[in-house]
Design a protein around this motif. Sequence first.
Motif, PDB file in Angstrom:
ATOM      1  N   PHE A 100     -17.975  11.523 -39.929  1.00  0.00           N
ATOM      2  CA  PHE A 100     -16.918  11.558 -40.942  1.00  0.00           C
ATOM      3  C   PHE A 100     -15.889  10.462 -40.684  1.00  0.00           C
ATOM      4  N   LEU A 101     -15.460  10.326 -39.431  1.00  0.00           N
ATOM      5  CA  LEU A 101     -14.494   9.280 -39.103  1.00  0.00           C
ATOM      6  C   LEU A 101     -15.105   7.888 -39.262  1.00  0.00           C
ATOM      7  N   GLY A 102     -16.382   7.765 -38.945  1.00  0.00           N
ATOM      8  CA  GLY A 102     -17.055   6.486 -39.140  1.00  0.00           C
ATOM      9  C   GLY A 102     -17.108   6.087 -40.604  1.00  0.00           C
ATOM     10  N   ALA A 103     -17.305   7.076 -41.473  1.00  0.00           N
ATOM     11  CA  ALA A 103     -17.394   6.798 -42.906  1.00  0.00           C
ATOM     12  C   ALA A 103     -16.027   6.623 -43.563  1.00  0.00           C
ATOM     13  N   HIS A 104     -15.012   7.345 -43.063  1.00  0.00           N
ATOM     14  CA  HIS A 104     -13.708   7.357 -43.729  1.00  0.00           C
ATOM     15  C   HIS A 104     -12.568   6.853 -42.852  1.00  0.00           C
ATOM     16  N   GLY A 105     -12.885   6.325 -41.683  1.00  0.00           N
ATOM     17  CA  GLY A 105     -11.851   5.877 -40.739  1.00  0.00           C
ATOM     18  C   GLY A 105     -10.938   4.796 -41.263  1.00  0.00           C
ATOM     19  N   ASP A 106     -11.424   3.983 -42.207  1.00  0.00           N
ATOM     20  CA  ASP A 106     -10.577   2.931 -42.778  1.00  0.00           C
ATOM     21  C   ASP A 106      -9.527   3.501 -43.722  1.00  0.00           C
ATOM     22  N   GLU A 107      -9.824   4.642 -44.325  1.00  0.00           N
ATOM     23  CA  GLU A 107      -8.888   5.279 -45.260  1.00  0.00           C
ATOM     24  C   GLU A 107      -7.915   6.202 -44.531  1.00  0.00           C
ATOM     25  N   ILE A 108      -8.380   6.860 -43.473  1.00  0.00           N
ATOM     26  CA  ILE A 108      -7.555   7.828 -42.736  1.00  0.00           C
ATOM     27  C   ILE A 108      -6.678   7.065 -41.750  1.00  0.00           C
ATOM     28  N   THR A 109      -5.385   7.297 -41.827  1.00  0.00           N
ATOM     29  CA  THR A 109      -4.460   6.592 -40.933  1.00  0.00           C
ATOM     30  C   THR A 109      -4.185   7.350 -39.649  1.00  0.00           C
ATOM     31  N   THR A 110      -4.320   8.674 -39.678  1.00  0.00           N
ATOM     32  CA  THR A 110      -4.073   9.466 -38.475  1.00  0.00           C
ATOM     33  C   THR A 110      -4.829  10.781 -38.541  1.00  0.00           C
ATOM     34  N   VAL A 111      -5.093  11.335 -37.359  1.00  0.00           N
ATOM     35  CA  VAL A 111      -5.723  12.642 -37.237  1.00  0.00           C
ATOM     36  C   VAL A 111      -4.735  13.529 -36.493  1.00  0.00           C
ATOM     37  N   PHE A 112      -4.412  14.659 -37.092  1.00  0.00           N
ATOM     38  CA  PHE A 112      -3.520  15.630 -36.454  1.00  0.00           C
ATOM     39  C   PHE A 112      -4.329  16.827 -35.987  1.00  0.00           C
ATOM     40  N   PHE A 113      -4.052  17.274 -34.791  1.00  0.00           N
ATOM     41  CA  PHE A 113      -4.626  18.509 -34.257  1.00  0.00           C
ATOM     42  C   PHE A 113      -3.534  19.565 -34.229  1.00  0.00           C
ATOM     43  N   ASP A 114      -3.838  20.744 -34.753  1.00  0.00           N
ATOM     44  CA  ASP A 114      -2.893  21.878 -34.739  1.00  0.00           C
ATOM     45  C   ASP A 114      -1.492  21.433 -35.138  1.00  0.00           C
ATOM     46  N   ILE A 115      -1.376  20.817 -36.293  1.00  0.00           N
ATOM     47  CA  ILE A 115      -0.133  20.189 -36.740  1.00  0.00           C
ATOM     48  C   ILE A 115       1.065  21.145 -36.712  1.00  0.00           C
ATOM     49  N   ALA A 116       0.834  22.414 -36.930  1.00  0.00           N
ATOM     50  CA  ALA A 116       1.931  23.390 -36.928  1.00  0.00           C
ATOM     51  C   ALA A 116       2.102  24.072 -35.573  1.00  0.00           C
ATOM     52  N   GLY A 117       1.394  23.590 -34.573  1.00  0.00           N
ATOM     53  CA  GLY A 117       1.530  24.149 -33.234  1.00  0.00           C
ATOM     54  C   GLY A 117       0.389  25.088 -32.914  1.00  0.00           C
ATOM     55  N   PRO A 118       0.368  25.592 -31.727  1.00  0.00           N
ATOM     56  CA  PRO A 118       1.429  25.590 -30.729  1.00  0.00           C
ATOM     57  C   PRO A 118       1.549  24.288 -29.930  1.00  0.00           C
ATOM     58  N   HIS A 119       0.487  23.463 -29.922  1.00  0.00           N
ATOM     59  CA  HIS A 119       0.527  22.211 -29.160  1.00  0.00           C
ATOM     60  C   HIS A 119      -0.026  21.079 -30.027  1.00  0.00           C
ATOM     61  N   PRO A 120       0.750  20.601 -30.983  1.00  0.00           N
ATOM     62  CA  PRO A 120       0.241  19.559 -31.885  1.00  0.00           C
ATOM     63  C   PRO A 120      -0.016  18.250 -31.148  1.00  0.00           C
ATOM     64  N   MET A 121      -0.969  17.518 -31.669  1.00  0.00           N
ATOM     65  CA  MET A 121      -1.306  16.212 -31.106  1.00  0.00           C
ATOM     66  C   MET A 121      -1.760  15.315 -32.245  1.00  0.00           C
ATOM     67  N   GLN A 122      -1.538  14.027 -32.087  1.00  0.00           N
ATOM     68  CA  GLN A 122      -1.886  13.051 -33.111  1.00  0.00           C
ATOM     69  C   GLN A 122      -2.696  11.932 -32.472  1.00  0.00           C
ATOM     70  N   ALA A 123      -3.670  11.414 -33.210  1.00  0.00           N
ATOM     71  CA  ALA A 123      -4.482  10.301 -32.708  1.00  0.00           C
ATOM     72  C   ALA A 123      -4.894   9.407 -33.870  1.00  0.00           C
ATOM     73  N   ALA A 124      -5.068   8.144 -33.567  1.00  0.00           N
ATOM     74  CA  ALA A 124      -5.611   7.206 -34.555  1.00  0.00           C
ATOM     75  C   ALA A 124      -7.113   7.459 -34.651  1.00  0.00           C
ATOM     76  N   PRO A 125      -7.693   7.335 -35.841  1.00  0.00           N
ATOM     77  CA  PRO A 125      -9.137   7.538 -35.971  1.00  0.00           C
ATOM     78  C   PRO A 125      -9.952   6.669 -35.010  1.00  0.00           C
ATOM     79  N   ALA A 126      -9.567   5.408 -34.828  1.00  0.00           N
ATOM     80  CA  ALA A 126     -10.309   4.530 -33.925  1.00  0.00           C
ATOM     81  C   ALA A 126     -10.255   5.026 -32.490  1.00  0.00           C
ATOM     82  N   ASP A 127      -9.111   5.550 -32.064  1.00  0.00           N
ATOM     83  CA  ASP A 127      -8.988   6.099 -30.712  1.00  0.00           C
ATOM     84  C   ASP A 127      -9.864   7.338 -30.541  1.00  0.00           C
ATOM     85  N   LEU A 128      -9.918   8.162 -31.572  1.00  0.00           N
ATOM     86  CA  LEU A 128     -10.729   9.361 -31.508  1.00  0.00           C
ATOM     87  C   LEU A 128     -12.215   9.000 -31.502  1.00  0.00           C
ATOM     88  N   ILE A 129     -12.613   8.023 -32.302  1.00  0.00           N
ATOM     89  CA  ILE A 129     -14.007   7.561 -32.295  1.00  0.00           C
ATOM     90  C   ILE A 129     -14.373   7.031 -30.908  1.00  0.00           C
TER      91      ILE A 129
END
Length: 134
Positions: A100-129
């Motif tokens: 999914f990230l390989g196909a849409h990574g150019d459109e997606i600017t960021t990936v959020f994990f558990d955005i509302a908590g308890p431990h949110p984290m953010q990553a760039a699609p390229a970093d996650l790939i």
Amino acid sequence: MASRKKRGKKQLDFRNVQLADALQTQDMAAVAFALRHGPTVVPLMRPGARDDPRDSGEVWTYRDPESGEIALLLFSDAVHKPEMLPSSVGLHSAAWLRAFLGAHGDEITTVFFDIAGPHPMQAAPADLIAALDA
């Protein structure tokens, strides 16, 4: 009266305990390990067809109304998904996330994990790939 589970039907667990633990440490290597070894909870606009294993549903993404930037929201547990998001969720593998990230990574600017908590984290699609490919 206590509720009974139907015999023969396995109850799906919409969570990844390893991912929740990794998010607590905010360690991308641990997050990648958890993603490679367990499912990711993904909000869906449209759930997949139950009788078609090739249909995984339509993934919901967030588009910022001011900037137009697109974010992919992923969750370690369905209980962490805010109520304002679509009610349907899917469990997806690391292979699905990588594709999914390989196909849409150019459109997606960021990936959020558990955005509302308890431990949110953010990553760039390229970093996650890169972390998934390691």
